[in-house]
Design an enzyme around this catalytic site. Structure first.
Site, PDB file in Angstrom:
ATOM      1  N   ASN A   1      -6.032   8.237  10.126  1.00  0.00           N
ATOM      2  CA  ASN A   1      -6.175   9.111   8.956  1.00  0.00           C
ATOM      3  C   ASN A   1      -7.628   9.247   8.501  1.00  0.00           C
ATOM      4  OD1 ASN A   1      -5.120  10.774   7.038  1.00  0.00           O
ATOM      5  ND2 ASN A   1      -4.061   9.170   5.870  1.00  0.00           N
TER       6      ASN A   1
ATOM      7  N   HIS B   1       9.909   5.928  -1.293  1.00  0.00           N
ATOM      8  CA  HIS B   1       8.776   5.876  -2.221  1.00  0.00           C
ATOM      9  C   HIS B   1       9.094   6.585  -3.519  1.00  0.00           C
ATOM     10  CE1 HIS B   1       5.194   4.981   0.507  1.00  0.00           C
ATOM     11  NE2 HIS B   1       6.282   4.569   1.098  1.00  0.00           N
TER      12      HIS B   1
ATOM     13  N   ARG C   1      10.330   1.498  -3.145  1.00  0.00           N
ATOM     14  CA  ARG C   1       9.000   1.138  -3.629  1.00  0.00           C
ATOM     15  C   ARG C   1       8.743   1.934  -4.894  1.00  0.00           C
ATOM     16  NH1 ARG C   1       3.094   2.485  -0.877  1.00  0.00           N
ATOM     17  NH2 ARG C   1       3.185   4.324  -2.192  1.00  0.00           N
TER      18      ARG C   1
ATOM     19  N   TYR D   1      -3.243   5.622  -7.036  1.00  0.00           N
ATOM     20  CA  TYR D   1      -2.622   5.555  -5.718  1.00  0.00           C
ATOM     21  C   TYR D   1      -1.087   5.580  -5.835  1.00  0.00           C
ATOM     22  CZ  TYR D   1      -0.393   3.823  -1.653  1.00  0.00           C
ATOM     23  OH  TYR D   1       0.482   3.728  -0.608  1.00  0.00           O
TER      24      TYR D   1
ATOM     25  N   ASP E   1       3.144  -1.628  -4.154  1.00  0.00           N
ATOM     26  CA  ASP E   1       1.902  -1.669  -3.369  1.00  0.00           C
ATOM     27  C   ASP E   1       0.708  -1.688  -4.324  1.00  0.00           C
ATOM     28  OD1 ASP E   1      -0.150  -1.307  -1.531  1.00  0.00           O
ATOM     29  OD2 ASP E   1       0.787   0.395  -0.502  1.00  0.00           O
TER      30      ASP E   1
ATOM     31  N   HIS F   1      -2.339  -1.859  -3.219  1.00  0.00           N
ATOM     32  CA  HIS F   1      -3.322  -1.101  -2.439  1.00  0.00           C
ATOM     33  C   HIS F   1      -4.736  -1.687  -2.512  1.00  0.00           C
ATOM     34  CE1 HIS F   1      -4.405   2.689  -0.266  1.00  0.00           C
ATOM     35  NE2 HIS F   1      -3.174   2.509   0.165  1.00  0.00           N
TER      36      HIS F   1
ATOM     37  N   GLU G   1       2.739  -5.707  -2.067  1.00  0.00           N
ATOM     38  CA  GLU G   1       1.971  -5.348  -0.871  1.00  0.00           C
ATOM     39  C   GLU G   1       0.474  -5.238  -1.165  1.00  0.00           C
ATOM     40  OE1 GLU G   1       3.464  -1.731   0.815  1.00  0.00           O
ATOM     41  OE2 GLU G   1       1.585  -1.280   1.832  1.00  0.00           O
TER      42      GLU G   1
ATOM     43  N   GLU H   1      -1.259  -3.236   6.927  1.00  0.00           N
ATOM     44  CA  GLU H   1      -1.227  -1.868   7.464  1.00  0.00           C
ATOM     45  C   GLU H   1      -2.561  -1.450   8.071  1.00  0.00           C
ATOM     46  OE1 GLU H   1       0.020   0.161   3.882  1.00  0.00           O
ATOM     47  OE2 GLU H   1      -2.005   0.888   3.519  1.00  0.00           O
TER      48      GLU H   1
ATOM     49  N   ARG I   1       2.677  -5.967   7.935  1.00  0.00           N
ATOM     50  CA  ARG I   1       2.800  -4.506   7.889  1.00  0.00           C
ATOM     51  C   ARG I   1       2.218  -3.795   9.109  1.00  0.00           C
ATOM     52  NH1 ARG I   1       4.749  -1.111   5.215  1.00  0.00           N
ATOM     53  NH2 ARG I   1       2.994  -0.094   4.188  1.00  0.00           N
TER      54      ARG I   1
ATOM     55  N   HIS J   1       4.368  -0.425   8.660  1.00  0.00           N
ATOM     56  CA  HIS J   1       3.774   0.705   7.956  1.00  0.00           C
ATOM     57  C   HIS J   1       4.439   1.993   8.464  1.00  0.00           C
ATOM     58  CE1 HIS J   1      -0.352   2.924   7.272  1.00  0.00           C
ATOM     59  NE2 HIS J   1       0.435   3.057   6.222  1.00  0.00           N
TER      60      HIS J   1
ATOM     61  N   ASP K   1       0.994   9.496   7.774  1.00  0.00           N
ATOM     62  CA  ASP K   1      -0.045   9.591   8.801  1.00  0.00           C
ATOM     63  C   ASP K   1       0.352   8.886  10.103  1.00  0.00           C
ATOM     64  OD1 ASP K   1      -0.629   7.722   6.503  1.00  0.00           O
ATOM     65  OD2 ASP K   1      -2.059   6.867   7.902  1.00  0.00           O
TER      66      ASP K   1
ATOM     67  N   GLU L   1       9.068   0.966   6.472  1.00  0.00           N
ATOM     68  CA  GLU L   1       8.697   1.993   5.491  1.00  0.00           C
ATOM     69  C   GLU L   1       9.066   3.376   6.043  1.00  0.00           C
ATOM     70  OE1 GLU L   1       4.467   2.360   4.926  1.00  0.00           O
ATOM     71  OE2 GLU L   1       4.699   3.340   3.005  1.00  0.00           O
TER      72      GLU L   1
ATOM     73  N   TRP M   1     -10.095   2.000  -2.566  1.00  0.00           N
ATOM     74  CA  TRP M   1      -9.031   2.969  -2.859  1.00  0.00           C
ATOM     75  C   TRP M   1      -7.694   2.375  -2.440  1.00  0.00           C
ATOM     76  CZ3 TRP M   1      -5.629   5.611   0.514  1.00  0.00           C
ATOM     77  CH2 TRP M   1      -4.720   6.455  -0.183  1.00  0.00           C
TER      78      TRP M   1
HETATM   79  C1  GCO Z   1       1.555   2.667   2.515  1.00  0.00           C
HETATM   80  C2  GCO Z   1       0.102   2.930   2.603  1.00  0.00           C
HETATM   81  C3  GCO Z   1      -0.300   4.349   2.704  1.00  0.00           C
HETATM   82  C4  GCO Z   1      -1.779   4.422   3.060  1.00  0.00           C
HETATM   83  C5  GCO Z   1      -2.023   5.496   4.056  1.00  0.00           C
HETATM   84  C6  GCO Z   1      -3.476   5.581   4.458  1.00  0.00           C
HETATM   85  O1  GCO Z   1       1.912   1.631   1.990  1.00  0.00           O
HETATM   86  O2  GCO Z   1       2.297   3.469   3.058  1.00  0.00           O
HETATM   87  O3  GCO Z   1      -0.612   2.173   1.681  1.00  0.00           O
HETATM   88  O4  GCO Z   1       0.004   5.096   1.574  1.00  0.00           O
HETATM   89  O5  GCO Z   1      -2.558   4.613   1.942  1.00  0.00           O
HETATM   90  O6  GCO Z   1      -1.214   5.274   5.173  1.00  0.00           O
HETATM   91  O7  GCO Z   1      -3.632   6.389   5.560  1.00  0.00           O
HETATM   92 MG    MG Z   2       0.401   0.274   1.638  1.00  0.00          MG
END
Ligand code: GCO
Ligand code: MG
Length: 402
Positions: free
Chosen positions: A37, A122, A147, A159, A210, A212, A236, A262, A283, A312, A316, A339, A402
Site C-alpha cells: 500500500n 469493522h 472490531r 484511524y 486497533d 494502530h 491490536e 501486520e 497478524r 491481516h 490492500d 480479518e 499514523w
Molecule cells: C488493519 C490495518 C489496516 C492498515 C492498512 C495499511 O488492522 O486492517 O491496521 O487498516 O492500516 O492495511 O495499508
Molecule cells: Mg491494524
C-alpha cells in the site's frame, strides 16, 4: 514443468493492486499478490527488474528452493519491498502446484483443521453512539466478532473511521493526507466505548480494537488495564513493535490479549514477542510474510508458545491474498481469527474467486490452487493512480505514527 514467463499487472479497480502472473510450459499459470500500500511501483520494479529474469526456466514445483533462492540469494534480506515480491512468487507457485495436482492448496498443507474461517468485521462511527449502532449492524449480519473504532471529540479525523460502513479505505489518491492525533483525548474516550458496548450487547460478541501503533508501552499498558473489565478478544498494535521488548511492559500490567504483526515481514520481527509469550495473536499474512512457505513455519513456531494467528485482511490485500490466506487459515492448528474488510464490486469483478462469505464466516472453496483468478482485460480499464496512506501529526504539529 518449466516457468516460461511472468508478468506484473498494476491496476486500480477501486484501489491499487499489483498482481504477479507466472506462466508455465504446460499452460498452467499461477497468481500472486504483490501489493504494498502506497509503495506499489517499488515492488513492481523489484519483480520486473530483479526477480522475473531469474524465474524463467526454473521448475515451479521446487517452491522451497525458489524461496531460498530469492531470500538468501538476494544477499539483502528482509524488508517490505523484498518480502512482498517473494510472497507473490511463493503464492503463485503454490497456486501452480495446486492446479497441476488438481487440488486446493489446503490439501497440500495437511488438509482442513476446521470447517470454516471465523472473521471479524469493522464497525466504526464518528462517536460512541454511532459506533454502537455500527457494531449492532454487524451482529445482525451474523458476525460473532467485531472490531470497534470510534472518532474522538476534538480530533478531526481518526484511524479506522470512515463514512462508508462496510468499506474502510485509508489510502487516498494524490499526496498523503494529514490526520491529527491526541493520545490524551484517545485514552480518555475509548474505554467508555467498550463499557457501553458490553452494556448494550452483552458478553457473546467478541470485541476487538486497533490502537494502530500510536501509544508508548506504558500508555498501552494503561489502556489494556482499563479495558480489562470488557474482555476484549484483542487489543491490536498497542505500541510500535520495532522494539519488541516494549511489549514486556504492556504484558506486566494487563491481561487484555495482544495482537501485532501486520507490518512484519519475517520471523525476526516477532521471534522475541513469540518466544517470551508477549503476544497472543500474530497478524502477519501470506502477502507480507514471504508467502505460504515461511508462514507455515512461523505458525508452527508460534503454536509452541500458545500464540494463534489473526491474519491481516484489509482492503490492500487483493482477493489473491484472501484466497491464499484462507487455505493457510483452514489448515493450521493454531488459527485464531481472520480479518475481513470487504472489497468493492469493481475489485471483485477483476478478481473472480471461489471463496465465499456467509454470516460471519469465510469458506475457501474447493477449486484447484487458491481459487482466485484475474481478469486482465477488465483490469486494463483501471490504470494505476498514485495513492498514499495518511500521515499523522499531534495537535501541536509534531509528526506521529499514523
Ligand atoms: C488493519 C490495518 C489496516 C492498515 C492498512 C495499511 O488492522 O486492517 O491496521 O487498516 O492500516 O492495511 O495499508
Ligand atoms: Mg491494524
Amino acid at each position: 514443468m518449466k516457468i516460461t514467463d511472468a508478468k506484473v499487472f498494476v491496476c486500480s479497480p477501486g484501489r491499487n493492486f499489483v498482481t504477479l502472473k507466472i506462466y508455465t510450459d504446460q499452460g498452467i499459470y499461477g497468481l500472486g499478490d504483490a501489493t504494498l500500500n502506497g509503495r506499489e511501483l517499488a515492488v513492481a520494479s523489484y519483480l520486473n527488474d530483479h526477480v522475473i529474469p531469474c524465474l524463467i526456466g526454473r521448475d515451479p514445483a521446487d517452491i522451497e528452493d525458489t524461496w531460498q533462492y530469492f531470500y538468501r540469494g538476494a544477499y539483502w534480506r528482509k524488508g517490505p519491498v523484498t518480502m512482498t515480491a517473494i510472497s507473490a512468487v511463493d503464492v503463485a507457485l503454490w497456486d501452480i502446484k495446486g492446479k497441476a495436482l488438481n487440488t486446493p492448496i489446503y490439501n497440500l498443507l495437511g488438509g482442513k483443521s476446521r470447517t470454516k474461517i471465523t472473521v471479524y468485521g469493522h464497525a466504526n462511527g464518528r462517536d460512541i453512539a454511532e459506533t454502537i449502532d455500527a457494531v449492532g449492524g454487524y451482529i445482525e449480519q451474523g458476525y460473532v466478532s467485531v472490531r470497534a473504532q470510534t472518532g474522538i471529540p476534538g480530533i478531526a479525523s481518526v484511524y479506522g473511521v470512515s463514512k462508508d460502513k462496510l468499506f474502510y479505505e485509508p489510502a487516498k489518491k494524490g499526496l498523503p493526507p494529514e490526520e491529527s492525533w491526541s493520545t490524551e483525548k484517545y485514552l480518555n474516550y475509548v474505554p467508555k466505548l467498550f463499557e457501553q458496548l458490553r452494556v448494550k450487547y452483552g458478553t457473546d460478541v467478541n470485541l476487538l480494537h486497533d490502537a494502530h501503533h500510536r501509544l508508548t508501552p506504558i500508555q498501552a499498558a494503561r489502556l489494556g488495564k482499563e479495558l480489562e473489565p470488557y474482555h476484549l478478544f484483542w487489543l491490536e498494535d498497542a505500541t510500535p513493535a520495532e522494539l519488541q521488548e516494549g511489549f514486556r511492559i504492556i504484558r506486566q500490567h494487563t491481561t487484555t490479549p495482544l495482537a501485532v504483526g501486520e507490518i512484519f515481514d519475517t520471523v525476526w520481527d516477532c521471534k522475541l514477542l513469540i518466544s517470551e509469550q508477549l503476544i497472543d495473536y500474530l497478524r502477519m499474512e501470506v502477502c507480507r510474510g514471504g508467502g505460504i512457505t515461511p508462514m507455515k513455519k512461523i505458525a508452527a513456531f508460534a503454536d509452541m508458545f500458545h500464540v494463534q494467528t489473526g491474519c491481516h485482511g484489509a482492503t490492500d490485500m487483493s482477493p489473491v491474498t484472501f484466497g491464499a490466506s484462507l487455505h493457510f487459515d483452514i489448515s493450521i492448528p493454531n488459527f485464531g481469527i481472520q480479518e475481513y474488510m470487504r472489497h468493492t464490486e469493481e475489485t471483485n469483478a477483476v478478481f473472480p474467486h471461489h471463496y465465499r462469505f456467509d454470516r460471519g464466516f469465510l469458506y475457501p472453496g474447493d477449486a484447484p490452487g487458491h481459487g482466485v483468478d484475474f481478469d486482465e482485460k477488465l483490469a486494463a480499464k483501471y490504470p494505476y493512480e498514485r495513492a498514499y496512506l495518511p500521515v499523522n501529526r499531534k495537535l501541536d504539529g509534531t509528526m506521529w505514527n499514523w
